[in-house]
Scaffold this active site. Sequence first.
Site, PDB file in Angstrom:
ATOM      1  N   ASN A 210       2.147  -2.599   8.323  1.00 33.73           N
ATOM      2  CA  ASN A 210       0.735  -2.906   8.054  1.00 33.73           C
ATOM      3  C   ASN A 210       0.038  -3.305   9.355  1.00 33.73           C
ATOM      4  O   ASN A 210       0.674  -3.358  10.412  1.00 33.73           O
ATOM      5  CB  ASN A 210       0.622  -4.009   6.988  1.00 33.73           C
ATOM      6  N   ASP A 279       5.837  -5.951   0.674  1.00 30.45           N
ATOM      7  CA  ASP A 279       6.324  -6.317  -0.664  1.00 30.45           C
ATOM      8  C   ASP A 279       7.498  -5.434  -1.089  1.00 30.45           C
ATOM      9  O   ASP A 279       8.340  -5.865  -1.869  1.00 30.45           O
ATOM     10  CB  ASP A 279       5.186  -6.178  -1.686  1.00 30.45           C
ATOM     11  N   PRO A 305      12.568  -9.614  -0.993  1.00 28.89           N
ATOM     12  CA  PRO A 305      12.569 -11.028  -1.393  1.00 28.89           C
ATOM     13  C   PRO A 305      11.266 -11.686  -0.972  1.00 28.89           C
ATOM     14  O   PRO A 305      10.680 -11.311   0.047  1.00 28.89           O
ATOM     15  CB  PRO A 305      13.760 -11.616  -0.617  1.00 28.89           C
ATOM     16  N   LYS A 337      -1.456 -18.440  -6.792  1.00 32.44           N
ATOM     17  CA  LYS A 337      -0.270 -18.386  -5.913  1.00 32.44           C
ATOM     18  C   LYS A 337       0.241 -19.782  -5.579  1.00 32.44           C
ATOM     19  O   LYS A 337       1.445 -20.012  -5.479  1.00 32.44           O
ATOM     20  CB  LYS A 337      -0.611 -17.642  -4.622  1.00 32.44           C
TER      21      LYS A 337
HETATM   22  O1  C5P Z   1       2.085 -12.965  -3.044  1.00 30.33           O
HETATM   23  P1  C5P Z   1       1.489 -12.648  -1.718  1.00 30.33           P
HETATM   24  O2  C5P Z   1       2.272 -11.609  -0.943  1.00 30.33           O
HETATM   25  O3  C5P Z   1       0.024 -12.359  -1.729  1.00 30.33           O
HETATM   26  O4  C5P Z   1       1.621 -14.049  -0.929  1.00 30.33           O
HETATM   27  C1  C5P Z   1       1.268 -14.170   0.392  1.00 30.33           C
HETATM   28  C2  C5P Z   1       2.032 -15.313   0.995  1.00 30.33           C
HETATM   29  O5  C5P Z   1       3.431 -15.177   0.733  1.00 30.33           O
HETATM   30  C3  C5P Z   1       1.914 -15.327   2.516  1.00 30.33           C
HETATM   31  O6  C5P Z   1       2.016 -16.681   2.908  1.00 30.33           O
HETATM   32  C4  C5P Z   1       3.123 -14.509   2.952  1.00 30.33           C
HETATM   33  O7  C5P Z   1       3.538 -14.852   4.261  1.00 30.33           O
HETATM   34  C5  C5P Z   1       4.153 -14.920   1.922  1.00 30.33           C
HETATM   35  N1  C5P Z   1       5.139 -13.870   1.600  1.00 30.33           N
HETATM   36  C6  C5P Z   1       6.478 -14.033   1.917  1.00 30.33           C
HETATM   37  N2  C5P Z   1       7.395 -13.076   1.556  1.00 30.33           N
HETATM   38  C7  C5P Z   1       7.011 -11.972   0.906  1.00 30.33           C
HETATM   39  C8  C5P Z   1       5.661 -11.772   0.572  1.00 30.33           C
HETATM   40  C9  C5P Z   1       4.737 -12.747   0.923  1.00 30.33           C
HETATM   41  O8  C5P Z   1       6.818 -15.051   2.543  1.00 30.33           O
HETATM   42  N3  C5P Z   1       7.922 -11.061   0.579  1.00 30.33           N
END
Ligand code: C5P
Length: 399
Positions: A210, A279, A305, A337
Site C-alpha cells: 500500500n 489485512d 494476524p 475499533k
Molecule cells: O482494523 P483496522 O485494520 O482498520 O485497524 C487499524 C489499526 O490496527 C492500526 O493501528 C493498525 O496498525 C493495526 N493493525 C495491526 N495489524 C493488522 C491490521 C491492523 O496491527 N493486521
Amino acid sequence: MLLLGKNVLLGVSGGIAAYKTPDLVRKLVAKGASVRVVLTSSAEHFVSPLSLQAVSGNTVSNDLLDPAAEAAMGHIELAKWADYLVIAPATANLLAKMANGIADDLLTTLYLASVAKTVVAPAMNQQMWQAASVKRNIALLSGDGVEFIGPAAGEQACGDVGPGRMVEPQDIADYIDNITEVEQTLSGKTVLITAGPTREAIDPVRYISNHSSGKMGYALASAAKAAGANVVLVSGPVSLSPPAGVERVNVDSAQSMHDAVMAKVNDADIFIACAAVADYRAIDQAENKIKKTSDELTLTFTKNPDILKDVAALPKAPFTLGFAAESQKVEHYARGKLEKKKLNMIAANDISIQGLGFNSDQNALHVFWPEGDKVLSADSKTNLAHTLISLMASHYNNK
Ligand code: C5P
C-alpha cells in the site's frame, strides 16, 4: 511561548537554504527564545550577518579566532549558554565534520564543546542526501543523540526533485518548541511502534502493498524519543532514516511484523500501532515467477494476524494506541475499533480529505479514548506527533 527564557544557538552552514534563516530567527524569537547566530564562512555567501544581527538582536559570530568576539562572549561561554543548538541548514560537509569530531571553525568547535540538545535540519541536493557517506554520517550522529528534522522532499534550487530541501522555518521553530513541551514525560519508559506498509509476496518477484510512507510512525518515534522514552521501531519497507537514538527492526510482511512485535512487546510499556498492515496475504506463494500464460489470474488470500488486537489481548498488555484510517463515519468506526480491539486510545484520520494522511507531510487526527476525545487539527506530521505523544503520555501517566 514554551521557549520563553530558553537560549537557542543557531548554526548556519553554506547552503542556499541559509537565506531562510532570518525568518527562522524571527520565528524562534516570537516564541520567546533568545537567539544567537553562528555562521560558517561559506554561509556568509548566502545570508548577511547584518540581517541575522538585526533580527536576533545579538552580534553574529563567525570566527573562532576573533579577539573582539572572544572578549564579548568566548566560544566556551557561548557553548555553555545554549539550551538548544539548532543547525539549519546543515550541509553534507558540515555533517561529515560533526560526525568525525573535526573542529576547524567556530560552529564545529561549538558543537563539540556544547552539551545542549542538538537539532539538525539538513539541506542538500537529493543525490548528495542519498550518498552512502552522508547516510553513514547521519547514522553516526543519530547514535550520538543528535536529532534530525527533515529534509523535506520537493523541487530543489538546482532543479532536481527529491529529498534534500530544508524543512520550513515555521516547522523547525515548532519542533524546538515541542521538544520543550514533551520533555521527559516518558522518561524511563519503553515505547514500541509499528510503522510503514507491509509487503505480501505473491511470487519471488512480486508483492502486494500500500502507499503508506511511514512518515507518521517515524515522527511518533522521534517525538517519543524526545519525550525521554526508549523507542523500538518495527518498520515495514520505507525510504526514511531511523530517528536519532531509536532502535529500528526492519520487517516486510505482516507475519514478520507480528513476529518482531511479539519478540519485543514484553519489554514495552506502550505500544503504538501506526503501520498500514495488509489485512490479507496470498494463501500460496508461488515458488517460481508466475507466467502470463492465461488472460486472467486468480489469487486466493487468507487473513493476516491483527498485531494490535493480539498485543491488546496479552495478559500483561502495554498501554495501546491504535490508528484508524476511515473515509466515512469516522467517530463511529474509530470508537468501534477502540472497543472491539480493547485499546486505551485510537487516533483516527479521515482519508477522504485531500492532501492529508497517506504519503503526505500533513495530517489531521481525531483521538478517542473510552471517556473522551480530542481533535488535533491539520498540521505537519512532526508537530502532530509531538502533540499526540504528549496527549498519550498524560493519559498513560494518569492510568
Ligand atoms: O482494523 P483496522 O485494520 O482498520 O485497524 C487499524 C489499526 O490496527 C492500526 O493501528 C493498525 O496498525 C493495526 N493493525 C495491526 N495489524 C493488522 C491490521 C491492523 O496491527 N493486521
